[in-house]
Design an enzyme around this catalytic site. Structure first.
Site, short mmCIF file in Angstrom:
data_model
loop_
_atom_site.label_atom_id
_atom_site.label_comp_id
_atom_site.label_asym_id
_atom_site.label_seq_id
_atom_site.Cartn_x
_atom_site.Cartn_y
_atom_site.Cartn_z
N HIS A 99 34.77 31.28 38.03
CA HIS A 99 35.50 31.51 39.29
C HIS A 99 34.58 31.45 40.51
CE1 HIS A 99 34.42 35.92 38.80
NE2 HIS A 99 34.30 35.81 40.12
N ASP A 130 35.48 32.28 31.63
CA ASP A 130 34.97 32.52 32.98
C ASP A 130 33.45 32.35 33.06
OD1 ASP A 130 34.96 32.93 35.66
OD2 ASP A 130 35.66 35.00 35.61
N SER A 213 29.51 38.75 41.21
CA SER A 213 29.99 37.93 40.10
C SER A 213 28.98 36.84 39.75
CB SER A 213 31.32 37.28 40.46
OG SER A 213 32.35 38.23 40.54
#
Length: 361
Positions: A99, A130, A213
């Site tokens: 992402h 992911d 992230s």
């Protein structure tokens, strides 16, 4: 509790270091006339001396880990998003979240030791887990690969540090503990697409903010034990952050997926079970989620071989009730390709059960 990628919350580090050190030293914050302790030459007690010694030892551990690992954590800038990554090898491969890279192919990368922007190109993104790998077009001198640990050895209560670029603040560090392991977590939808469902995630109290992230969750041995990916949100407070609940993809899965991408340019063995269908959530007469309608069946896939057809409504997998696409994904995340599972479904209003040998996603 729902899970999403980006609750905003800041966390102070220095006070937490002192608190953690005091806890490890066994400081209770109270005293008793019956407690025993011996005196040192300067009149202080050994119990009192142990507290600053333990604090100093813990701080030394923190500083060593940060010095060793932070140079391996980079900032990744896409055209409309910003995240973190971890240097995977000395060839310039960097692992991050899918992402973070989105649908883009080229990125600007900044290392912890330099403000110079480096150019990187996408190798492959695997949204189902992911994870993604990008590669620096030119490997700078002194680029240091991180060392990845063994996820099977991660324990609840273990002290960890989260390293990355939260809110664009590069080379930031927060601290916490491993608060749970083996979590199966579904990401919230993004861009109209259903988020990934990821098994065996590491839950941590270390702050994971937007920009963290793709960074590193690190133990005090300097090993990356996970890639921070998600932060929890509390629907009872308007979707605001649920303090101290974040999730990281375990290092074992990171190594498996990244290794395949680097070797083959794609994921060749996901290890993720699949039915081989495209489905959508359906509701009952009271507008409550009631199952997954099969929209399409993959030819020669697991469902096709078991006789499941488009139009059937799946309501159970093993002992798990299936009410939504997300519950189906979470049930499959607990299985492996080749496992046999009993699938409950309805066809023309009649409930049926069939044994299915699960395929691979």
């Amino acid at each position: 509790m729902e899970i999403s990628r980006a609750p905003l919350r800041r966390l102070g580090v220095a006070a937490a270091l002192v608190c953690s050190a005091a806890l490890l030293a066994g400081c209770s914050g109270s005293s008793s006339s019956h407690s025993s302790s011996s005196s040192t030459k300067d009149g202080s007690t050994t119990a009192q001396a142990a507290v600053p010694m333990a604090a100093a030892d813990l701080q030394s551990d923190y500083l060593k880990v940060i010095r060793d690992v932070l140079p391996s954590v980079v900032q990744i800038q896409a055209s409309s998003d910003l995240g973190s990554g971890v240097v995977y090898d000395d060839q310039g491969h960097i692992v991050t979240n899918a992402h973070v890279v989105g649908h883009e192919k080229t990125f600007k990368v900044t290392t912890a030791n330099s403000e110079d922007e480096l150019r990187a190109t996408l190798v492959y993104a695997y949204p189902d887990q992911d994870l993604a790998v990008i590669k620096l077009d030119k490997v700078p001198d002194g680029l240091k690969a991180a060392s990845f640990g063994d996820s099977a050895k991660v324990e609840v209560g273990q002290i960890v540090l989260a390293m990355g670029s939260p809110l664009g603040l590069s080379s930031s560090v927060t601290q916490g503990i491993v608060s749970a392991t083996g979590r199966t977590v579904s990401e919230g939808p993004s861009g109209g697409a259903i988020g990934a469902t990821i098994a065996n995630m590491v839950q941590t109290s270390a702050a994971i903010n937007p920009g963290n992230s793709g960074g590193a969750l690190v133990d005090l041995a300097g090993k990356v034990i996970g890639i921070p990916t998600l932060a929890a949100t509390d629907p009872n407070f308007g979707g605001g952050p649920a303090p101290g609940i974040g999730f990281a993809i375990p290092a074992s899965m990171v190594k498996t997926i990244a290794g395949q991408i680097i070797k083959d340019g794609k994921v060749t063995d996901s290890g993720r079970a699949a039915l081989g269908i495209t489905g959508r959530t359906v509701v009952d007469d009271d507008y409550r989620a009631a199952g997954v309608a099969v929209v399409e069946v993959k030819k020669r896939g697991a469902a096709d071989k078991a006789g499941i057809r488009a139009g059937d409504v799946l309501t159970g997998l093993g002992d798990t009730d299936i009410t939504t696409v997300t519950t189906l994904a979470e049930a499959l995340a607990a299985e492996k390709p080749g496992d046999k599972a009993k699938v409950t479904y309805t066809r023309d209003g009649v409930e049926k059960k069939v044994d299915v040998t699960l395929g691979e996603q």
